[in-house]
Enzyme design. Structure first.
Site, PDB file in Angstrom:
ATOM      1  N   HIS A 180      51.525  42.255  95.382  1.00  0.00           N
ATOM      2  CA  HIS A 180      51.673  43.457  96.205  1.00  0.00           C
ATOM      3  C   HIS A 180      52.619  43.196  97.382  1.00  0.00           C
ATOM      4  CE1 HIS A 180      50.521  47.386  97.734  1.00  0.00           C
ATOM      5  NE2 HIS A 180      50.534  46.835  98.930  1.00  0.00           N
ATOM      6  N   ALA A 223      75.889  65.977 109.941  1.00  0.00           N
ATOM      7  CA  ALA A 223      77.337  65.796 109.967  1.00  0.00           C
ATOM      8  C   ALA A 223      77.698  64.584 110.820  1.00  0.00           C
ATOM      9  CB  ALA A 223      78.010  67.045 110.516  1.00  0.00           C
ATOM     10  N   GLN A 254      61.075  45.919 108.413  1.00  0.00           N
ATOM     11  CA  GLN A 254      59.757  46.265 108.959  1.00  0.00           C
ATOM     12  C   GLN A 254      58.749  45.156 108.670  1.00  0.00           C
ATOM     13  OE1 GLN A 254      59.491  49.978 106.890  1.00  0.00           O
ATOM     14  NE2 GLN A 254      60.118  51.187 108.662  1.00  0.00           N
ATOM     15  N   CYS A 294      55.234  54.341 108.669  1.00  0.00           N
ATOM     16  CA  CYS A 294      54.780  55.719 108.475  1.00  0.00           C
ATOM     17  C   CYS A 294      54.268  55.939 107.056  1.00  0.00           C
ATOM     18  CB  CYS A 294      55.878  56.713 108.837  1.00  0.00           C
ATOM     19  SG  CYS A 294      57.440  56.353 108.074  1.00  0.00           S
TER      20      CYS A 294
END
Lengths: 430, 272
Positions: free
Chosen positions: A101, A196, A122, A50
């Protein structure tokens, strides 16, 4: 041979652009097959999360700018994003820069939250997908494995991931600072809510073993208790339950204090002044801040937790500077290895060597041959070249197999036999 | 012998510097250097003490310099025990500089001329003297640990209560661990204190039939004993712990200091 990376991330592109470019796993595999043509672009991998979309390639015999243009065309076509929009956000890294990179991304130095641990997983998944698709060859294999090693080094040798930067993990960290170990601790959950429940999960993972759940509606308490393997307790007997709990997570929708200073004091006496840790993630607050003034009771509301996270992020940034030094060293090491394993130069050096030998011997014998017609000269030349090719062909074949298997020792052996090392570096630099 | 004590001092200084730096930078490698140096210093220190005892012909706990040296030695033992058991890495950064300071004081302080150990060591039951002093010094060393743990507790607790996390938070051990160190050290100290006081009383009784002389040192020691008794019993009975116990640990240490230095200045039967 060069390594080229084209992409954009959370710093160069807003989310509207990132989401238009993002690849699903299926799209990833399909696009890779299209992109990696086996000619100029030999190897490829797509990394899409994302926060970033990046295409990493290993190319042969092409200008970096050509490759970059091709990749950006490809992105614009497959994702249907106009070129001019794309160009404003894309970055291109090649060779050493690209290696650095990739290492920085894997080591979580380029992440939005520096040091966050998910990124490595990932990268691994993207790599596995590319391997499955068959678009990873010896260069990217090596590059990615080196990136994983670098990430591991950074994680173990710096404190980059040590300080908690999420609410739930901060709760665990603070619990550890109060109790030492969380093993066998009792947690009381008052109310419900995503944050919670996440905090509760983390605490259980860290060793808390007994879970008490209470709620204004008994049915809800029962449901949560079953979900977390805890016991539902009576909401009316809150003080009694407080006395049993070491860690109290409070998250109700109530607009007044659910736990007052007096209740906490009674519970404290009942538990013989053993410390207790209140995590109040409700807004408005459910735990009277005065509770924190009592000895051995520690109260953290949502703002306090956010403040802890803020200071931890600064701590991580300091550690990140140490991590950059590790990355620098690893980039240098990788570049060295890459130079050693580059296949093209060794093949031409080998051929060059054999041709030299053949020409040299021919030149020595030439005076004895007397006058030759141009046709005869060409025939001898052809014969020499054919001999060199026939001798070198099986060697090159073996070399290629050794390269593909990553068998550097074997390659080195061939180099030693033909004494190829002296000329190699020069040729690569050209 | 001076040379061994100087060697010990040098090694302790190296250990102290490394463990303070290790504490600040959180580097375990520095801590290992500190421990190696500490071990070496401790060996030299032990030799120095034995040689002192052999050459002086009396148990070497009369002069200020000897008491500093012995207290430093006992503190190293206390540190080693607590570190091994609790792996509390921050402990060294606090304890080892103190050890270095004590041994420095032992190196530079002169032996007081007006003390005549041999004259004191005549009479009945002199074998009780080493037990009396040794026990008390081990008690003092344990109380130093209680003091250090109490300070660590108060620093850590302050950061947690104020929710301001500075240098201490990431480096100090968990509150529960510090509290336990303090409780265990207080129990050990109390046991040695009791043993030391009983040995002193027995010695005194054997010499001239008196158990108690209202000497300032005796009064202060008795007060200290009562304070730690209160601390320990309240811990068990009333669940006193944490901040309150830490403050008592600090107060107890102040009393120990008074007993150690004050009594000598006020004069009295005890020579130190």
């Amino acid at each position: 041979m060069s390594i080229v990376l084209v992409g954009l991330n959370h710093r160069t592109a807003p989310v509207e652009v990132r989401e238009r470019l993002a690849f699903s796993e299926e799209a990833c595999a399909e696009s890779l097959r299209k992109l990696v043509d086996g000619d100029a672009i030999r190897e490829g991998m797509i990394f899409s999360t994302c926060n970033r979309v990046e295409i990493l390639t290993a190319t042969e015999g092409r200008q970096v700018s050509d490759t970059a243009a091709r990749i950006s065309d490809f992105l614009s076509e497959t994702r249907q994003v106009p070129q001019d929009l794309l160009h404003r956000h894309l970055y291109v890294h090649s060779d050493e820069q690209a290696v650095r990179h990739v290492f920085r991304v894997a080591a979580s130095l380029d992440s939005m939250v520096v040091g966050e641990p998910q990124i490595l997983g990932q990268v691994r998944r993207a790599y596995a997908l590319a391997v499955e698709t068959g678009t990873v060859g010896r260069v990217l294999h090596r590059l990615l494995h080196h990136a994983f090693r670098t990430a591991k080094r950074v994680r173990t040798e710096t404190g980059i991931g040590a300080a908690a930067v999420s609410v739930s993990y901060t709760a665990v960290e603070l619990g550890r600072k109060i109790f030492g170990s969380l093993d066998g601790r009792t947690v009381l959950l008052i109310g419900a809510g995503e944050m919670a429940e996440l905090a509760l999960k983390y605490l259980v993972k860290a060793g808390a073993s007994r879970i008490l759940v209470t709620n204004r509606t008994d049915a809800k308490a029962e449901e949560l208790a079953t979900r977390f393997g805890g016991e539902a307790v009576d909401y009316a007997r809150l003080v009694e339950n407080l006395a049993q709990a070491d860690i109290i997570i409070c998250s109700t929708g109530a607009d007044r204090y659910v736990i007052t200073s007096e209740m906490a004091r009674q519970a404290l006496v009942a538990r013989r002044h053993q410390p207790a840790f209140f995590i109040d993630i409700s807004v408005p607050r459910n735990v009277d801040p005065k509770v924190g003034e009592l000895d051995n009771l520690f109260v953290f509301d949502i703002d306090d937790l956010e403040a802890v996270i803020e200071s931890n992020i600064r701590e991580r940034e300091r550690e990140a500077q140490r991590a950059e030094l590790i990355v620098d060293a690893e980039v240098m090491r990788f570049q060295q290895q890459l130079r050693n394993m580059d296949f093209g130069p060794i093949v031409s050096a080998l051929k060059q060597k054999l041709i030299e030998i053949a020409r040299h011997e021919y030149a020595r014998q030439r005076p004895r041959l007397g006058h030759l017609t141009p046709e005869q000269e060409r025939a001898i030349e052809t014969m020499l070249m054919a001999t060199v090719n026939k001798i070198s062909h099986p060697i090159i074949h073996r070399l290629r197999r050794s390269y593909e298997a990553g068998n550097i020792d074997n390659v080195q052996a061939w180099r030693d036999i033909f004494e190829l090392d002296s000329g190699l570096g020069k040729e690569f630099d050209d | 012998m001076k040379i061994f004590l100087l060697t010990a001092l040098a090694a302790y200084i190296v250990a102290a510097i490394h463990s303070v730096l290790g504490f600040i930078n959180q580097k375990r490698a520095l801590e290992r250097v500190a421990h190696l140096s500490l071990g070496f210093g401790f060996a030299a220190h032990t030799i120095a003490l034995i040689m002192d005892w052999a050459s002086g012909g009396y148990y070497p706990l009369f002069h200020f310099s000897e008491t500093f040296s012995f207290l430093g030695w006992a503190l190293v033992i206390a540190y080693a025990i607590f570190f091994r058991h609790y792996r509390a890495h921050a402990l060294g950064g606090f304890t080892l500089p103190l050890v270095a300071l004590l041994v420095l004081a032992a190196n530079i302080s002169q032996k007081e001329g007006d003390l005549r150990p041999h004259a004191l060591m005549r009479g009945e039951a002199t074998w009780l003297f080493p037990i009396h002093t040794t026990s008390l010094f081990f008690a003092y060393a344990a109380f130093v640990v209680v003091f250090i743990a109490s300070i660590m507790y108060l620093l850590q607790e302050r950061e947690l209560k104020l929710k301001h996390f500075g240098i201490a938070f990431h480096r100090l051990p968990a509150l529960a661990t510090i509290d336990e160190i303090s409780a265990v050290a207080a129990s050990i100290g109390f046991a040695f204190l009791t043993l030391g006081i009983i040995a002193g009383m027995s010695w005194s009784f054997a010499r001239d039939g008196r158990v108690w002389r209202n000497d300032p040192k005796e009064v202060l020691a008795a007060t200290t004993w009562l304070l730690y008794l209160a601390l320990l019993s309240q811990r068990h009975l009333a669940g006193w712990r944490g901040r309150r116990a830490a403050w008592v640990g600090v107060a107890g240490f102040a009393l120990v200091l008074c007993t150690f230095f004050g009594a000598r200045l006020m004069g009295g039967y005890h020579v130190f």
